[in-house]
Each structure stands twice: as C-alpha cells, then as structure tokens.
Design an enzyme around this catalytic site. Structure first.
Site: not given
Ligand code: GUN
Length: 300
Positions: A59, A103, A126
């Site tokens: 990311k 996350q 998100d």
């Molecule tokens: N863990 C797995 N996929 C995601 C996501 O799209 N966002 C976040 N914050 N955590 C995750």
C-alpha cells in the site's frame, strides 16, 4: 459428444491495476500543478503478521506510484486498545491526513469493531465503518471497501455482462462476500444480477454453482471450486489468497486461490488468476478512495 471447448480469457488484474495507478498519478499531477493538495494516506500497522506486513508495504509503495504522501504508524502487539484508539482520534483530527486505515487483523485484546467505529467515516478509505457500509447498501455515495470495488472494476473494464445474470457469491464475510453481493444486485452496471450467497451452511452449494453465470469465490479455502462445479462459459472471480507453505518459493509460501485453476479455467469465458487477479485491484481501490478523500469528493 458434448463440446466442452471454450475460449478462456484471463482477467489481468495486474495490468489493469498498473493502468489505474497511472490514471491516478496523472490526476494527482494535475491537482498539484494547479496548487491543490497532494492526497495523504496513513496506515496503522500493529504487530508483525507476515500477511499484514506484505499488504501494508504494498500500500505504501502504491502511494508512491500514485504521487500520494503516505505515513506508516507502527505499534508492537502489546499496544493497548486505548493507545490505539487515541491514535485513531488523533488521525481523525489531523487536517493533513485525508484518509487512513488500521490494518486488520488486530491482536485479540483489541476490539476491531471499536477501532473501526472510532474512525471518522469521512476518512474511512477502507469503507469498513457502518456508515459507509450502510450507504453502500442503499446506493449512496460512500467509500466502498477495496476488494468488492476491485472486483466490480474488473467486470467493468472487461465489459463482462452482469445484467440479469445468475451470480453466486461463495462466502459471507463482512469484507468481501456481503458487500460484493450487495454491489452485484445494485440497480446499475456492473450489477443488476440475480445474486445467491452460499456459505458453510448452504445445502445446495454445488447445484447453485453449476447454474451460475458468474461465480465470485471468497471463502478462503484453497482449491475449493472444482472443475465439475462450473458450467461452460461461466465467469469466475477468485478472491482467495491463502498463504500455503511451499518449498518452491523464496518466501516459503505460495498464494493459493479458492479455485482449482487448472480444472476450472478451460470451462470459463473469463477467469482471474491468483496471484495477479483480484489482489492488485484491492490495493488500487484503496488508492482510488484516497484520491476521492483528497479531493473531498464524497464528504466535505
Ligand atoms: N486486512 C485484510 N484486508 C484488509 C483491508 O482491506 N483493509 C484493512 N485495513 N485490513 C485488511
């Protein structure tokens, strides 16, 4: 004899995601050339889970490609819930941060739901906050979560017909199954499908799959969907990314989808590979939401 031959087109999520990142970078260059603000994404990472480390690094890298500023905030596994919530409140109040993510998964002593609900929904890129989930489900402007949005974008970019099609979603998670089912039934393209959601308690899962024009597999069970569960000409979207141990790779694991690709692909009109299908689109969807946040395009 029954003719099972089918021209299969591979859905190249990697190529599409590179293209979208370039589109975003071009827009950011224009915004900043006109004196506008460079979008800024913050990511909070707790602990050292291998998958989370990989995703967050990807990311941050994608932010660079898109021309965004990014901030990575790290905590050890023993961070308290209150410390984490205090950071969330601080990010909510920081005018330089356009959007941020925490996350997941988080350590057991921290309530993920509490953290999600503490994030200001206007910065929730998100799309996990109940306000964004609720707005998405009734078709209002909002941040749509990354994986469902990535899947929808792939269908759009490949002009895959969805109107009136029978779509089976395998899995009912809050992050993928439920929201993608909602989007596929929405009254616009790509949507307008007749959607069935199957899960671990479904009785006729195999029958449902065999009748489906589109299957979105999001169970997190490696190789779950077999060749005899798919009809000829179906579109198959594989959301699975289970890290299966392997002695053939440098990292010691291999990303494995929910679809037994070798059996299923020859029957499909379109199929996503793993890796290189839905995965790269997930990150790019977060970038799109960050751009929207930077532009205050959804919430003022
Ligand atoms: N863990 C797995 N996929 C995601 C996501 O799209 N966002 C976040 N914050 N955590 C995750």
């Amino acid at each position: 004899m029954k003719d099972n031959s089918q021209n299969t087109q591979l859905i190249d999520g990697k190529a599409i995601s590179e293209q979208i990142k370039q589109e975003i970078a071009a827009e950011v260059a224009e915004i900043t050339a006109n004196g506008g603000k460079r979008p800024h994404l913050a990511a909070v990472l707790v602990g050292h889970d291998g998958g989370s480390e990989t995703y967050v690094a990807a990311k941050v890298k994608a932010c660079e490609v898109c021309g965004f500023n990014s901030s990575l905030i790290r905590y050890e596994d023993d961070v308290t819930e209150e410390e984490l919530l205090a950071k969330v409140r601080e990010l909510n109040a920081d005018d330089d941060i356009d959007g941020f993510i925490v996350q997941l998964p988080l350590p057991k002593h921290i309530s993920e739901q509490k953290v999600i609900e503490t994030i200001d929904f206007r910065k929730d890129v998100d799309g996990f906050h109940p306000i964004n989930v609720g707005r998405m489900s009734i078709g209002l402007p909002c941040y749509i979560s990354a994986t469902p949005n990535g899947i929808i974008e792939l269908l759009r970019r490949y002009n895959i017909e969805t109107t009136g099609k029978k779509c089976v979603v395998l899995g009912r998670s809050n992050i993928v199954g439920k929201p993608v089912a909602m989007l596929m039934m929405q009254k616009s393209y790509p949507g307008d499908a007749t959607v069935t959601v199957c899960h671990s308690r479904s009785k006729d899962l195999v029958k449902e799959c065999r009748e489906a024009d589109i299957i979105i597999a999001a169970l997190g069970q490696p190789d779950f969907l077999k060749g005899d569960m798919v009809k000829k000409g179906a579109v198959v979207i594989d959301v699975g990314t289970t890290r299966v141990p392997s002695d053939k790779t440098k990292s010691g694991f291999k990303l494995t989808g929910d679809v037994r690709f070798n059996e299923v692909a020859p029957k499909c009109s379109f199929i996503t590979p793993v890796p290189g299908g839905v995965g790269p689109m997930t990150i790019v969807s977060l970038m799109k939401n960050t751009l929207l946040a930077g532009k205050k395009a959804i919430y003022k």
